[in-house]
Design a protein around this motif. Structure first.
Motif, PDB file in Angstrom:
ATOM      1  N   ALA A   1      -5.942   4.721  -1.686  1.00 41.87           N
ATOM      2  CA  ALA A   1      -6.414   6.108  -1.817  1.00 41.87           C
ATOM      3  C   ALA A   1      -6.287   6.860  -0.494  1.00 41.87           C
ATOM      4  CB  ALA A   1      -7.862   6.125  -2.296  1.00 41.87           C
ATOM      5  N   GLU A   2      -6.641   6.209   0.611  1.00 40.34           N
ATOM      6  CA  GLU A   2      -6.533   6.870   1.915  1.00 40.34           C
ATOM      7  C   GLU A   2      -5.082   7.152   2.274  1.00 40.34           C
ATOM      8  OE1 GLU A   2      -8.554   4.276   4.594  1.00 40.34           O
ATOM      9  OE2 GLU A   2     -10.561   5.047   4.089  1.00 40.34           O
ATOM     10  N   GLU A   3      -4.184   6.220   1.960  1.00 37.36           N
ATOM     11  CA  GLU A   3      -2.753   6.439   2.221  1.00 37.36           C
ATOM     12  C   GLU A   3      -2.223   7.583   1.369  1.00 37.36           C
ATOM     13  OE1 GLU A   3       0.905   5.666   4.150  1.00 37.36           O
ATOM     14  OE2 GLU A   3      -1.136   4.967   4.559  1.00 37.36           O
TER      15      GLU A   3
ATOM     16  N   ILE B   1       0.827  -1.218   0.000  1.00 39.81           N
ATOM     17  CA  ILE B   1       0.000   0.000   0.000  1.00 39.81           C
ATOM     18  C   ILE B   1       0.863   1.273   0.000  1.00 39.81           C
ATOM     19  CG2 ILE B   1      -1.636   1.358   1.365  1.00 39.81           C
ATOM     20  CD1 ILE B   1      -3.020  -1.244   2.110  1.00 39.81           C
ATOM     21  N   PRO B   2       1.915   1.364   0.878  1.00 35.82           N
ATOM     22  CA  PRO B   2       2.774   2.562   0.832  1.00 35.82           C
ATOM     23  C   PRO B   2       3.456   2.768  -0.517  1.00 35.82           C
ATOM     24  CG  PRO B   2       3.128   1.368   2.866  1.00 35.82           C
ATOM     25  CD  PRO B   2       2.259   0.500   2.018  1.00 35.82           C
ATOM     26  N   VAL B   3       3.913   1.663  -1.150  1.00 39.38           N
ATOM     27  CA  VAL B   3       4.578   1.793  -2.459  1.00 39.38           C
ATOM     28  C   VAL B   3       3.601   2.285  -3.509  1.00 39.38           C
ATOM     29  CG1 VAL B   3       5.622   0.484  -4.351  1.00 39.38           C
ATOM     30  CG2 VAL B   3       6.414   0.123  -2.014  1.00 39.38           C
TER      31      VAL B   3
ATOM     32  N   PHE C   1      -8.126  13.061  -6.111  1.00 37.82           N
ATOM     33  CA  PHE C   1      -7.208  12.654  -7.180  1.00 37.82           C
ATOM     34  C   PHE C   1      -6.665  11.229  -7.033  1.00 37.82           C
ATOM     35  CE2 PHE C   1      -3.853  14.536  -4.395  1.00 37.82           C
ATOM     36  CZ  PHE C   1      -2.906  13.519  -4.436  1.00 37.82           C
ATOM     37  N   PRO C   2      -6.553  10.657  -5.812  1.00 34.51           N
ATOM     38  CA  PRO C   2      -6.051   9.276  -5.739  1.00 34.51           C
ATOM     39  C   PRO C   2      -6.904   8.279  -6.519  1.00 34.51           C
ATOM     40  CG  PRO C   2      -5.920  10.307  -3.584  1.00 34.51           C
ATOM     41  CD  PRO C   2      -6.707  11.235  -4.463  1.00 34.51           C
ATOM     42  N   TYR C   3      -8.219   8.539  -6.609  1.00 32.04           N
ATOM     43  CA  TYR C   3      -9.108   7.605  -7.291  1.00 32.04           C
ATOM     44  C   TYR C   3      -8.977   7.662  -8.810  1.00 32.04           C
ATOM     45  CZ  TYR C   3     -11.253   6.813  -2.748  1.00 32.04           C
ATOM     46  OH  TYR C   3     -11.458   6.466  -1.433  1.00 32.04           O
ATOM     47  N   LEU C   4      -8.215   8.610  -9.313  1.00 28.44           N
ATOM     48  CA  LEU C   4      -7.892   8.614 -10.742  1.00 28.44           C
ATOM     49  C   LEU C   4      -6.882   7.524 -11.077  1.00 28.44           C
ATOM     50  CD1 LEU C   4      -7.478  12.467 -11.350  1.00 28.44           C
ATOM     51  CD2 LEU C   4      -9.455  11.041 -11.944  1.00 28.44           C
ATOM     52  N   PHE C   5      -6.170   7.029 -10.063  1.00 35.44           N
ATOM     53  CA  PHE C   5      -5.093   6.062 -10.287  1.00 35.44           C
ATOM     54  C   PHE C   5      -5.364   4.695  -9.656  1.00 35.44           C
ATOM     55  CE2 PHE C   5      -3.376  10.345 -10.223  1.00 35.44           C
ATOM     56  CZ  PHE C   5      -2.604  10.389 -11.368  1.00 35.44           C
ATOM     57  N   THR C   6      -6.333   4.591  -8.763  1.00 40.89           N
ATOM     58  CA  THR C   6      -6.556   3.331  -8.063  1.00 40.89           C
ATOM     59  C   THR C   6      -8.027   3.178  -7.670  1.00 40.89           C
ATOM     60  OG1 THR C   6      -5.891   1.976  -6.161  1.00 40.89           O
ATOM     61  CG2 THR C   6      -6.023   4.357  -5.809  1.00 40.89           C
ATOM     62  N   ASN C   7      -8.438   1.903  -7.574  1.00 45.68           N
ATOM     63  CA  ASN C   7      -9.770   1.587  -7.071  1.00 45.68           C
ATOM     64  C   ASN C   7      -9.726   1.127  -5.621  1.00 45.68           C
ATOM     65  OD1 ASN C   7     -11.129   2.086  -9.541  1.00 45.68           O
ATOM     66  ND2 ASN C   7     -10.490   0.078 -10.314  1.00 45.68           N
TER      67      ASN C   7
ATOM     68  N   THR D   1      -3.977  10.108   0.268  1.00 47.96           N
ATOM     69  CA  THR D   1      -4.522  11.341   0.838  1.00 47.96           C
ATOM     70  C   THR D   1      -3.662  11.822   2.009  1.00 47.96           C
ATOM     71  OG1 THR D   1      -6.775  10.781   0.154  1.00 47.96           O
ATOM     72  CG2 THR D   1      -6.534  12.389   1.931  1.00 47.96           C
ATOM     73  N   LYS D   2      -3.209  10.883   2.850  1.00 50.71           N
ATOM     74  CA  LYS D   2      -2.335  11.254   3.962  1.00 50.71           C
ATOM     75  C   LYS D   2      -1.030  11.878   3.461  1.00 50.71           C
ATOM     76  CE  LYS D   2      -3.956   7.575   7.064  1.00 50.71           C
ATOM     77  NZ  LYS D   2      -3.545   6.315   7.767  1.00 50.71           N
ATOM     78  N   LEU D   3      -0.521  11.315   2.362  1.00 51.50           N
ATOM     79  CA  LEU D   3       0.750  11.800   1.817  1.00 51.50           C
ATOM     80  C   LEU D   3       0.597  13.106   1.041  1.00 51.50           C
ATOM     81  CD1 LEU D   3       2.307   8.448   0.494  1.00 51.50           C
ATOM     82  CD2 LEU D   3       2.944   9.711   2.559  1.00 51.50           C
ATOM     83  N   ALA D   4      -0.643  13.517   0.767  1.00 50.33           N
ATOM     84  CA  ALA D   4      -0.871  14.701  -0.071  1.00 50.33           C
ATOM     85  C   ALA D   4      -0.268  15.963   0.536  1.00 50.33           C
ATOM     86  CB  ALA D   4      -2.365  14.896  -0.314  1.00 50.33           C
ATOM     87  N   ILE D   5      -0.197  16.038   1.860  1.00 52.55           N
ATOM     88  CA  ILE D   5       0.408  17.212   2.499  1.00 52.55           C
ATOM     89  C   ILE D   5       1.887  17.303   2.125  1.00 52.55           C
ATOM     90  CG2 ILE D   5       1.020  18.274   4.703  1.00 52.55           C
ATOM     91  CD1 ILE D   5      -1.515  17.096   5.887  1.00 52.55           C
TER      92      ILE D   5
END
Length: 487
Positions: free
Chosen positions: A373-375, A291-293, A362-368, A377-381
């Motif tokens: 997606a939640e991970e 998930i992190p990768v 935007f994460p959902y443009l790349f993954t289902n 979002t955390k990294l978005a900052i």
């Protein structure tokens, strides 16, 4: 006092007085004029970066429609093997930005063709030295943890992509040759036309005819060589306003000095280019890394597209600084740095705001996957911070290339990235258990430190002295032989 520096140093007080006497309205008009010059270079450079980046991305997309192993093979070869070669070649070719830009500004136009030929010799030799990495890529990839199936498929594809390696060696000196003369639209039109051709033949060979990886290799190699041929045709037909006078034995003169500047340029750029690539590798060492990768890969994809803007401004300011220093216009070179810095910071603020505002979407443009997606979002900052800093940092690197500071910046990069940033990321990520947030946060700290140092170096620069040194460099490297006949 050196006679070459005396006139420039004598004008420093006068330049300062003129700046102090300028009215706000005059400064705004000057800012607008310089901004127009900047965008005339940066706009086409950004499009060129996007077009050429899309060649590999499009091939990767079509390969993904064939099968998972094909997608993995193209992705790994494109990002790791070809990515390594791309960084080295682009870095070594960046020496041309310094020399050609300064020679063009000084009116030594005929030397540009000689510099390009010297760069070809050096980069073609370097390409030969990189061939073993392509040939022995399967065991190299397995050593870094890639599976055997993917390593074998990527290794097979890498051998087929050797023509692209030598296209890099010819292409980057050509692009720096044209950029230094501000002929950036030529590169853009050629790259755009090739991208259209590439899209059609990728569909035809990879999907329609079912050639798979073979079709991918044929189209990608052919496309890069079409870029080279298209630019060469323009240069040979137009003579590039006197910058090309034919092949010359002068290309073999002063090669060692050219090699040293090329190596310094390559080290400077590769240390930057590989820094965030290492982030993905280190993240893969975490417990339960899938998930992190995936999350960090999505962030790197976003940052990769954002980097196209920074690459355009990097090229633009390199040309502006080198041209103006070559012409002895110290104050104009300094003002160009101010304008591009303000512009880049403004764009960085906007891009950061977009990232933060869309971090839940935007994460959902790349993954289902909801977890990925939640991970993400955390990294978005951290992505927002990275996008902001990475907007200014490449611009300052472009200033360094235009002024010829590659060796200094290489030392700064080693200290900030690999002595401070990388160890800090490892400690935060693993020792303190912060995971990917800690790894990326520590590495961003290295980027921030490097940017702060470059801001200080640029602010403290005596631009009159830089102009004087540029005049001396141009005379030493080309002025005495510029009038010799070129064979």
């Amino acid at each position: 006092m050196d006679p070459a520096t005396a006139p420039l140093l004598a004008n420093s007080d006068q330049d300062r007085r003129e700046e102090e006497q300028q009215e706000p309205g005059s400064w705004v008009r000057e800012f607008g004029t310089e901004s127009k010059k900047l965008w005339k270079l940066a706009g086409p450079a950004i499009l060129t970066a996007i077009f050429q980046y899309s060649l590999g991305a499009l091939t990767q997309t079509f390969a993904g429609l064939v099968g998972e192993i094909e997608l993995a093979a193209v992705s790994v070869e494109n990002s790791v093997i070809a990515g390594l070669a791309f960084g080295v070649m682009l870095g070594m070719g960046s020496a041309m930005e310094t020399l050609c830009g300064q020679a063009y500004g000084a009116g030594q136009v005929r030397m540009l063709g000689v510099y390009m030929q010297r760069s070809w010799l050096i980069l073609l030799t370097t390409a030969c030295l990189l061939v073993p990495i392509y040939v022995f890529s399967p065991p190299i990839l397995e050593f870094f943890g890639e599976t055997t199936d993917i390593s074998q498929a990527a290794g097979k594809f890498a051998i087929w992509m050797l023509p692209q390696l030598f296209a890099y060696a010819i292409n980057f000196p050509i692009q720096k040759f044209l950029q230094s003369q501000r002929k950036v639209l030529v590169i853009t039109w050629v790259s755009g036309a090739v991208l259209v051709i590439h899209a059609f033949f990728s569909w035809l060979l990879i999907l329609k005819l079912g050639w798979g990886l073979t079709g991918a290799a044929i189209t990608l190699n052919t496309s890069w060589w079409l870029v080279v041929i298209g630019q060469l045709v323009y240069i040979f037909v137009t003579k590039s306003d006197g910058a090309w006078s034919g092949f010359s034995w002068l290309a073999f003169a002063d090669l060692w000095e050219f090699v040293k500047l090329s190596v310094a340029s390559a080290v400077m750029l590769c240390l930057e280019f590989w820094y965030l690539m290492i982030l993905v590798v280190i993240t893969g060492r975490l417990e339960n890394p899938l998930i992190p990768v995936d999350a960090i890969s999505i962030c790197m994809n976003i940052q990769g597209w954002d980097a196209m803007i920074a690459i355009g401004f990097n090229a633009a300011i390199s040309v502006r600084v080198s041209n103006e220093l070559g012409a002895g216009n110290a104050r104009t070179a300094k003002f160009a740095v101010v304008v591009v810095s303000v512009t880049s910071v403004a764009i960085g603020v906007v891009c950061t705001a977009v990232v933060l505002a869309t971090r839940d979407y935007f994460p959902y443009l790349f993954t289902n996957s909801v977890a990925v997606a939640e991970e993400t979002t955390k990294l978005a900052i951290l992505l927002g911070v990275s996008v902001f800093v990475s907007g200014l940092q490449p611009v300052l690197s472009g200033v360094a290339v235009g002024a010829g500071w590659q060796r200094l910046v290489a030392y700064i990069n080693i200290a900030c990235y690999y002595i401070v940033g990388l160890p800090a990321g490892i400690v935060l990520g693993f020792t303190f258990g912060l995971g990917v947030m800690g790894i990326w946060g520590g590495m961003i700290g290295g980027i921030c430190l490097q940017t702060a140092i470059l801001i200080f170096v640029t602010s403290a620069t005596n631009w009159n002295r830089e102009a004087a040194e540029t005049e001396s460099r141009v005379k030493r490297w080309g002025g005495e032989i510029a009038n010799q006949s070129i064979l």
